[in-house]
Design a protein around this motif. Structure first.
Motif, PDB file in Angstrom:
ATOM      1  N   GLY A   1       0.782  -1.224   0.000  1.00 34.65           N
ATOM      2  CA  GLY A   1       0.000   0.000   0.000  1.00 34.65           C
ATOM      3  C   GLY A   1       0.814   1.274   0.000  1.00 34.65           C
ATOM      4  N   HIS A   2       2.103   1.195  -0.298  1.00 34.05           N
ATOM      5  CA  HIS A   2       2.863   2.442  -0.433  1.00 34.05           C
ATOM      6  C   HIS A   2       3.742   2.424  -1.683  1.00 34.05           C
ATOM      7  CE1 HIS A   2       6.150   0.161   1.412  1.00 34.05           C
ATOM      8  NE2 HIS A   2       5.281  -0.186   2.367  1.00 34.05           N
ATOM      9  N   ALA A   3       4.270   3.582  -2.018  1.00 39.85           N
ATOM     10  CA  ALA A   3       5.106   3.689  -3.215  1.00 39.85           C
ATOM     11  C   ALA A   3       6.440   2.981  -2.972  1.00 39.85           C
ATOM     12  CB  ALA A   3       5.350   5.149  -3.562  1.00 39.85           C
ATOM     13  N   PRO A   4       7.047   2.395  -4.024  1.00 44.40           N
ATOM     14  CA  PRO A   4       8.349   1.744  -3.856  1.00 44.40           C
ATOM     15  C   PRO A   4       9.378   2.755  -3.394  1.00 44.40           C
ATOM     16  CG  PRO A   4       7.430   1.326  -6.047  1.00 44.40           C
ATOM     17  CD  PRO A   4       6.572   2.345  -5.409  1.00 44.40           C
ATOM     18  N   PRO A   5      10.333   2.323  -2.554  1.00 38.12           N
ATOM     19  CA  PRO A   5      11.360   3.259  -2.080  1.00 38.12           C
ATOM     20  C   PRO A   5      12.242   3.736  -3.233  1.00 38.12           C
ATOM     21  CG  PRO A   5      11.899   1.009  -1.445  1.00 38.12           C
ATOM     22  CD  PRO A   5      10.514   0.979  -2.019  1.00 38.12           C
ATOM     23  N   LEU A   6      12.750   4.938  -3.090  1.00 41.74           N
ATOM     24  CA  LEU A   6      13.607   5.531  -4.113  1.00 41.74           C
ATOM     25  C   LEU A   6      14.829   4.658  -4.367  1.00 41.74           C
ATOM     26  CD1 LEU A   6      14.044   8.020  -5.914  1.00 41.74           C
ATOM     27  CD2 LEU A   6      15.404   8.999  -4.031  1.00 41.74           C
ATOM     28  N   SER A   7      15.353   4.041  -3.256  1.00 48.25           N
ATOM     29  CA  SER A   7      16.563   3.231  -3.391  1.00 48.25           C
ATOM     30  C   SER A   7      16.342   2.084  -4.381  1.00 48.25           C
ATOM     31  CB  SER A   7      17.001   2.685  -2.031  1.00 48.25           C
ATOM     32  OG  SER A   7      15.981   1.844  -1.508  1.00 48.25           O
ATOM     33  N   ALA A   8      15.135   1.513  -4.394  1.00 49.55           N
ATOM     34  CA  ALA A   8      14.855   0.416  -5.319  1.00 49.55           C
ATOM     35  C   ALA A   8      14.968   0.900  -6.765  1.00 49.55           C
ATOM     36  CB  ALA A   8      13.459  -0.143  -5.067  1.00 49.55           C
ATOM     37  N   GLY A   9      14.362   2.058  -7.014  1.00 57.36           N
ATOM     38  CA  GLY A   9      14.426   2.625  -8.358  1.00 57.36           C
ATOM     39  C   GLY A   9      15.855   2.925  -8.766  1.00 57.36           C
ATOM     40  N   LEU A  10      16.648   3.457  -7.814  1.00 52.26           N
ATOM     41  CA  LEU A  10      18.034   3.822  -8.131  1.00 52.26           C
ATOM     42  C   LEU A  10      18.885   2.593  -8.424  1.00 52.26           C
ATOM     43  CD1 LEU A  10      18.730   6.729  -5.586  1.00 52.26           C
ATOM     44  CD2 LEU A  10      18.357   6.867  -8.067  1.00 52.26           C
ATOM     45  N   VAL A  11      18.720   1.552  -7.591  1.00 53.27           N
ATOM     46  CA  VAL A  11      19.500   0.326  -7.814  1.00 53.27           C
ATOM     47  C   VAL A  11      19.150  -0.267  -9.178  1.00 53.27           C
ATOM     48  CG1 VAL A  11      19.853  -2.061  -7.062  1.00 53.27           C
ATOM     49  CG2 VAL A  11      19.859  -0.204  -5.379  1.00 53.27           C
ATOM     50  N   LEU A  12      17.853  -0.330  -9.487  1.00 49.97           N
ATOM     51  CA  LEU A  12      17.436  -0.887 -10.776  1.00 49.97           C
ATOM     52  C   LEU A  12      17.945  -0.039 -11.944  1.00 49.97           C
ATOM     53  CD1 LEU A  12      13.808  -2.074  -9.954  1.00 49.97           C
ATOM     54  CD2 LEU A  12      15.722  -3.522 -10.653  1.00 49.97           C
ATOM     55  N   ALA A  13      17.876   1.280 -11.783  1.00 47.58           N
ATOM     56  CA  ALA A  13      18.345   2.171 -12.853  1.00 47.58           C
ATOM     57  C   ALA A  13      19.844   2.006 -13.069  1.00 47.58           C
ATOM     58  CB  ALA A  13      18.017   3.624 -12.501  1.00 47.58           C
ATOM     59  N   ALA A  14      20.586   1.873 -11.946  1.00 50.51           N
ATOM     60  CA  ALA A  14      22.037   1.708 -12.069  1.00 50.51           C
ATOM     61  C   ALA A  14      22.371   0.420 -12.813  1.00 50.51           C
ATOM     62  CB  ALA A  14      22.685   1.705 -10.678  1.00 50.51           C
ATOM     63  N   TRP A  15      21.699  -0.678 -12.437  1.00 51.62           N
ATOM     64  CA  TRP A  15      21.917  -1.954 -13.134  1.00 51.62           C
ATOM     65  C   TRP A  15      21.543  -1.835 -14.613  1.00 51.62           C
ATOM     66  CZ3 TRP A  15      24.637  -6.061 -11.835  1.00 51.62           C
ATOM     67  CH2 TRP A  15      24.889  -6.319 -10.468  1.00 51.62           C
TER      68      TRP A  15
END
Lengths: 243, 294
Positions: free
Chosen positions: A213-227
């Motif tokens: 019920g909440h938005a994904p953490p920014l860190s998840a987006g950053l790790v995925l973007a970096a990969w």
């Protein structure tokens, strides 16, 4: 471009290997695990009921497998068989080929996400808002991008004989260390330490966050973007040399 | 503007010089055979024509464009060696897909008919025999109705019957004024199907002409008859005779003009029996042209 996308999708959708590994297996695993870990007891790490947590795990697992399998092994086989060379003498450009292949690989993960979601609703009575379902599906589509890049990298560097075991190894490694097979909470601390940096953990986290019920953490987006950037850059270089 | 223009191309792989400064111009509408033994550089040359192999030197143009650009414009169709099909698709889907990539393709049913695939249209690509796959690959090459068609050993591994049907289809395609270049080491294929034969040996063009010219260049023809116990002396002095062999009671006269030799033969007073005039097969011509290179 659309005709090539259609051709790519048809080839895989008619493949028994794809149907069993990327569709039947995640659904079967969901039915099995969600029955064993019955009840609404929340997972200590994610805080989600097992029925929901395992749904996200298996949807992610299916999407990860479909994306890796439909890029690496097939690209290696098409390089060996001469099919890609055959396409080079047609008006199809190398950029179109790789863009379409990436889109196709990402989209081939969707059936697993939808089927596992459906199984969770029908079998375990999981209830989420429509918007949550839409968000999970969309995120588990976009989130496969680093895996499409990884598959393209494997397929550009290796022959078909090596591509198969390497892809399977990456698939199971990423799935297990990413907490898709068994919850991260029961894995040894060593793996849990590495897991935070893995794209598969963060990929599943996208779904888990929305399900909670909440938005994904920014860190998840950053790790995925970096990969995605790192693997994507390597994949483009390798693909250019292979093409 | 030439359909195919190759200017001084060269390619080496390590120490092996696959192609050495080859130049070739093919005007539009010509059917050219590139003939040569295995390892003569045919596939490398074709790879450079199609932009699949980058030449070390020289340049290639197809209808005035670089190979990749010509391909992007849909001007080229090709059957390259070693081209398996992708699995899980029907013949119709594969051929239709390739045709659809070109700006002005041939109607799909016409392509399937030309390649003899009408009855196989719904079959999956994984369930085809080797010869059938070959026909699908031919259909893929012509599906876009390209102006320039390049075929690298298109009939390798086909049986005689299928091969004949294949060449009938290729001749039908050529009749539309298209340019066709094919590589082969089947000499009779070059002889029967090409307007022009280019003989490649060790990466170089060693002969270039009509099939008849190639045969003539390779030492002309022979006049042979039963000599029996009659003396052979004086035969070598007949007009146009270049060499005389006598063995087993037969005399064989080598010449570029058998008509004159035969006419003068009857004025020698010899009894001429079992007279034969032979034209060497293209195979002999081919051997004499490539063997000198070894």
């Amino acid at each position: 471009m659309l005709s090539y996308l259609r051709l790519e999708l048809l080839q895989v959708l008619r493949d028994r290997y794809y149907l069993s590994f990327a569709l039947a297996l995640p659904v079967a695993f969901y039915l099995l695990w969600s029955s064993i870990f019955a009840g609404d007891r929340p997972d200590p790490v994610t805080g989600l009921p097992y029925s929901v947590d395992i749904m996200v795990s298996m949807a992610s697992y299916g999407a990860l497998g479909a994306t890796l399998m439909s890029t690496g092994v097939r690209l290696a086989a098409e390089r060996r068989s001469g099919w890609l060379r055959q396409l080079r003498v047609t008006p199809l450009t190398p950029t179109t080929v790789i863009v379409v292949k990436t889109l196709a690989a990402m989209s081939l993960g969707l059936p697993a996400v939808i089927l596992v979601g459906l199984a969770s609703v029908l079998w375990q009575g999981v209830r989420l808002d429509l918007l949550q379902w839409v968000a999970i599906t969309a995120l588990l589509w976009v989130g496969t991008l680093p895996f499409a890049a990884l598959g393209t990298l494997i397929g550009s560097l290796t022959g078909p004989d090596a591509a198969q075991p390497i892809t399977l190894g990456a698939y199971f490694g990423l799935a297990i260390a990413g907490g898709m097979w068994v919850p991260l909470s029961v894995l040894p601390q060593v793996i849990r330490d590495v897991a935070a940096a893995l794209p598969s953990t963060r990929f599943a986290e996208l779904g888990r966050a929305v399900a909670a019920g909440h938005a994904p953490p920014l860190s998840a987006g950053l790790v995925l973007a970096a990969w995605t950037v790192a693997l994507g850059a390597l994949a483009v270089v390798a693909y250019r040399r292979a093409w | 503007m030439d359909a195919i223009s190759v200017e001084g191309v060269a390619k080496r792989f390590g120490d092996v010089r696959a192609v050495e400064h080859v130049s070739l111009r093919v005007p539009a509408g010509q059917v050219v055979a590139v003939l040569g033994p295995n390892g003569a550089g045919k596939s490398t040359m074709i790879g450079m024509m199609l932009g699949l192999v980058t030449p070390d030197a020289g340049r290639v143009e197809l209808l005035g464009k670089a190979p990749a650009e010509a391909a992007a414009h849909g001007l080229v169709g090709a059957m390259i060696q070693q081209g398996e099909l992708v699995p899980n698709l029907t013949v119709r889907e594969v051929v239709g897909f390739v045709g659809g990539l070109y700006p002005d393709p041939m109607p799909l049913d016409d392509v399937l008919e030309l390649a003899g695939l009408t009855d196989l249209a719904r079959r999956r690509t994984g369930r085809l025999s080797g010869g059938q796959v070959q026909r699908v690959r031919f259909a893929m090459a012509v599906a876009g109705a390209p102006k320039v068609l390049v075929l690298d050993e298109p009939t390798a591994a086909l049986d005689v019957e299928t091969r004949r049907a294949f060449w009938t289809a290729i001749r039908r395609y050529a009749a539309g004024g298209r340019t066709i270049l094919f590589a082969t080491h089947h000499l009779e294929e070059a002889d029967e199907n090409a307007d022009r034969v280019v003989v490649l040996s060790r990466g170089r063009i060693v002969a270039d002409g009509t099939p008849a010219e190639i045969k003539r260049r390779a030492g002309g023809r022979t006049v042979r008859f039963r000599l029996g116990a009659q003396p052979a002396a004086g035969l070598e002095r007949l007009p146009e005779v270049t060499a005389v062999e006598v063995s087993g009671g037969f005399a064989t006269l080598h010449t570029a003009d058998p008509d004159i030799v035969v006419a003068s033969l009857y004025s020698t007073g010899l009894t001429i029996r079992d007279l034969e005039i032979t034209t060497p097969a293209l195979e002999d011509a081919f051997l004499s042209l490539t063997v000198t290179e070894r």
